[in-house]
Design a protein around this motif. Structure first.
Motif, mmCIF file in Angstrom:
data_model
loop_
_atom_site.group_PDB
_atom_site.id
_atom_site.type_symbol
_atom_site.label_atom_id
_atom_site.label_comp_id
_atom_site.label_asym_id
_atom_site.label_seq_id
_atom_site.Cartn_x
_atom_site.Cartn_y
_atom_site.Cartn_z
ATOM 1 N N ALA A 232 0.582 -1.175 -0.172
ATOM 2 C CA ALA A 232 0.060 -0.040 -0.092
ATOM 3 C C ALA A 232 0.800 1.351 -0.197
ATOM 4 N N GLN A 233 0.202 2.229 -0.296
ATOM 5 C CA GLN A 233 0.939 3.704 -0.033
ATOM 6 C C GLN A 233 0.046 4.561 0.887
ATOM 7 N N VAL A 234 0.710 5.523 1.668
ATOM 8 C CA VAL A 234 0.149 6.488 2.472
ATOM 9 C C VAL A 234 -0.995 6.838 2.086
ATOM 10 N N GLY A 235 -2.245 6.459 2.599
ATOM 11 C CA GLY A 235 -3.783 7.106 2.112
ATOM 12 C C GLY A 235 -4.255 5.941 1.417
ATOM 13 N N ASP A 236 -3.875 4.776 1.440
ATOM 14 C CA ASP A 236 -4.614 3.784 0.771
ATOM 15 C C ASP A 236 -5.413 3.057 1.823
ATOM 16 N N ALA A 237 -6.394 2.253 1.536
ATOM 17 C CA ALA A 237 -7.170 1.482 2.358
ATOM 18 C C ALA A 237 -6.847 0.217 2.581
ATOM 19 N N THR B 279 -7.118 3.159 7.214
ATOM 20 C CA THR B 279 -6.393 3.999 6.205
ATOM 21 C C THR B 279 -4.931 3.709 6.557
ATOM 22 N N CYS B 280 -3.878 3.342 5.751
ATOM 23 C CA CYS B 280 -2.485 3.436 6.071
ATOM 24 C C CYS B 280 -2.154 4.801 6.125
ATOM 25 N N THR B 281 -1.462 5.291 7.429
ATOM 26 C CA THR B 281 -1.203 6.716 7.778
ATOM 27 C C THR B 281 0.207 6.908 7.767
ATOM 28 N N ARG B 282 1.068 5.946 7.610
ATOM 29 C CA ARG B 282 2.716 6.158 7.796
ATOM 30 C C ARG B 282 3.179 4.978 6.817
ATOM 31 N N ARG B 283 4.155 5.667 6.369
ATOM 32 C CA ARG B 283 5.504 4.549 5.645
ATOM 33 C C ARG B 283 6.140 3.636 6.486
ATOM 34 N N GLY B 284 6.451 2.675 5.966
ATOM 35 C CA GLY B 284 7.250 1.753 6.778
ATOM 36 C C GLY B 284 6.723 0.148 6.344
ATOM 37 N N VAL B 285 7.297 -0.700 7.179
ATOM 38 C CA VAL B 285 7.091 -1.947 7.204
ATOM 39 C C VAL B 285 6.495 -2.708 8.392
ATOM 40 N N THR C 135 3.487 -9.608 6.209
ATOM 41 C CA THR C 135 4.247 -8.134 6.285
ATOM 42 C C THR C 135 3.663 -7.477 5.275
ATOM 43 N N LEU C 136 3.352 -6.221 5.685
ATOM 44 C CA LEU C 136 2.660 -5.294 4.872
ATOM 45 C C LEU C 136 3.578 -3.886 4.576
ATOM 46 N N MET C 137 3.905 -3.760 3.498
ATOM 47 C CA MET C 137 4.955 -2.440 3.256
ATOM 48 C C MET C 137 3.924 -1.337 2.934
ATOM 49 N N VAL C 138 4.128 -0.099 3.653
ATOM 50 C CA VAL C 138 3.312 1.046 3.149
ATOM 51 C C VAL C 138 4.400 1.967 2.725
ATOM 52 N N MET C 139 4.385 2.247 1.356
ATOM 53 C CA MET C 139 5.302 3.200 0.694
ATOM 54 C C MET C 139 4.670 4.702 0.620
ATOM 55 N N PRO C 140 5.758 5.720 0.606
ATOM 56 C CA PRO C 140 5.381 7.099 0.792
ATOM 57 C C PRO C 140 4.435 7.599 -0.451
ATOM 58 N N PRO C 141 3.760 8.469 -0.196
ATOM 59 C CA PRO C 141 2.593 8.715 -1.309
ATOM 60 C C PRO C 141 3.542 9.536 -2.303
ATOM 61 N N VAL C 142 2.865 9.426 -3.489
ATOM 62 C CA VAL C 142 3.330 10.553 -4.736
ATOM 63 C C VAL C 142 2.518 11.506 -5.008
ATOM 64 N N ALA D 233 10.325 3.511 1.867
ATOM 65 C CA ALA D 233 9.675 3.319 3.068
ATOM 66 C C ALA D 233 10.266 2.799 3.733
ATOM 67 N N LEU D 234 11.723 2.479 3.774
ATOM 68 C CA LEU D 234 12.253 1.857 5.034
ATOM 69 C C LEU D 234 13.469 2.645 5.500
ATOM 70 N N VAL D 235 13.720 3.761 4.830
ATOM 71 C CA VAL D 235 14.568 4.636 5.363
ATOM 72 C C VAL D 235 14.545 5.218 6.699
#
Length: 430
Positions: free
Chosen positions: A67-72, A122-128, A156-163, A302-304
């Motif tokens: 997911a990306q930040v903001g995704d459901a 809703t995914c609110t923060r980037r990360g794993v 494991t769910l990876m949440v990537m930063p938004p574009v 997402a991981l940095v």
């Protein structure tokens, strides 16, 4: 799944044993009545709880693996009771680590039936993060036995930063004078258009290709043969000493959104884009084109996390590895000027820097970028100042994954305008 049956108190078995002894040594209807009542209660509770431990099943399924930040995020839960005994109470304990997501629940289920429910967030923060595992707590209605069922399945769910859409930013291409790059004052109308691409927010309206736009029903812009695309490096400065704030309000989180958006926009413009990070350790992705590159960049972003290496050190360390004739986009929130001395050797190699500064004052800092911008202006280095408000707009959390959009027809019938791409359910794996 594993189940465990636990006796809450030894008082009842102790009383039963005492009553047996009393009945054997001094027979009486009183002892016998108490023995039958307490012994029967103990037996019924044991059989009830044992049935639940053996025949109560729990399943958990999710949609989407990233997911990306903001995704459901959407999950489906099912508690199935194959025992004839009803479950009068049950507690679902969720051990997920996704911020703001809590799937804990208290419910019940009849005998030989099931209970199903959905949970969305809703995914609110980037990360794993981790979804699962899950622990089910239940027991007999008399409270004599507790049953604990552990479902170790997790994913494991990876949440990537938004574009996000960005305004028009002048990015100076790399290279030396006379190597085929157009002069700054060459008007675009004198350059022949070789192809077209879809409009990206921030593109100039002067380069819209109206015939293709009318034919396709959406805006397209011209690509010019006279402006060859060079590789771009995005250098994201995550030096802890240069950051302001913490959590989602910090400059580094906004800088990551900015870097992700720049990478996506550059790749859409057919530039080869690479990424350099001075987080806890120096990491980079070499410049490449293609849709897979943006996902590689987003996964790294997402991981940095913050590091201790200064921008001055990083520029010195990466200089031999950048090659020649490339554009360098430096994304930073620093107000220091000591690193500017490292730009001259890069420019001698045909590496043209463009500096993108996060406005320190918009993040509540008393420092400003006046000294830095003055020095950049004297050096002839292109720079842009990005205020916090630009990245805090609703568009900065644009996730559409897992979301539905509807419109209502004149007859009152709902019509889906946007549906999630993947509606299949997948079980969490151990």
């Amino acid at each position: 799944m594993t189940s465990r049956l636990k006796l809450n108190s030894r008082l009842l078995p102790f009383l039963v044993v005492v009553l047996v002894i009393m009945q054997l040594t001094n027979p009486s209807r009183v002892w016998m009545s108490l023995l039958v009542g307490m012994g029967g209660l103990w037996l019924i509770s044991f059989v009830w709880a044992r049935n639940l431990a053996q025949k109560l099943n729990f399943t958990r399924e999710m949609r989407y693996g990233w997911a990306q930040v903001g995704d459901a995020l959407e999950e489906h839960f099912k508690l199935e009771n194959n025992s004839p005994f009803p479950v009068t109470w049950v507690e679902i304990e969720d051990r997920s680590t996704l911020p703001g997501y809590n799937a804990n629940l208290a419910t019940g289920v009849d005998g030989l039936s099931d209970n199903q429910w959905h949970k969305t967030a809703t995914c609110t923060r980037r990360g794993v993060y981790q979804l699962g595992n899950t622990v089910v707590h239940t027991g007999d209605p008399f409270g004599i036995y507790n049953v604990t069922i552990t479902d170790p399945a997790r994913v494991t769910l990876m949440v990537m930063p938004p574009v996000v859409p960005l305004p028009t930013l002048e990015i100076v291409p790399g290279g030396f004078s006379g190597d085929g790059h157009p002069l700054p004052n060459t008007p675009e109308r004198t350059v022949e258009a070789g192809s077209v691409r879809e409009y990206i927010p921030g593109d100039s309206l002067r380069i819209i290709h109206w015939k293709t736009t009318a034919r396709q029903g959406k805006p397209f812009v011209r690509l010019f043969d006279g402006a060859p695309a060079s590789n771009w490096w995005i250098l994201l400065d995550l030096d802890n000493a240069a950051q302001i704030g913490s959590g989602e309000n910090a400059t580094d989180e906004h800088a990551i959104i900015l870097a992700a958006s720049l990478a996506d926009r550059s790749l859409r413009a057919h530039h080869g884009v690479g990424l350099i990070l001075n987080g806890k350790q120096l990491e980079w992705i070499p410049p490449r084109t293609g849709p897979g590159q943006v996902w590689d960049i987003l996964r790294m972003l997402a991981l940095v996390s913050r590091g201790e290496n200064s921008l001055d050190q990083i520029l010195e360390n990466i200089r031999p590895n950048l090659g020649k004739s490339a554009g360098l986009l430096i994304v930073t929130s620093t107000s220091k000027t000591d690193w500017l001395q490292r730009l001259a050797p890069l420019r001698w190699r045909g590496i043209t820097p463009t500096v993108i500064l996060l406005d320190a004052r918009s993040f509540g800092s008393s420092h400003d970028n006046t000294a830095l911008t003055s020095a950049l202006k004297e050096m002839g280095v292109t720079y842009h100042i990005i205020p916090r408000e630009l990245l805090d707009r609703p568009e900065a959390r644009p996730g559409t994954r897992g979301k539905w959009e509807w419109r209502v027809s004149p007859s009152g019938r709902p019509i889906p305008m946007h549906t999630p791409e993947d509606l299949g359910w997948r079980k969490l794996a151990e």
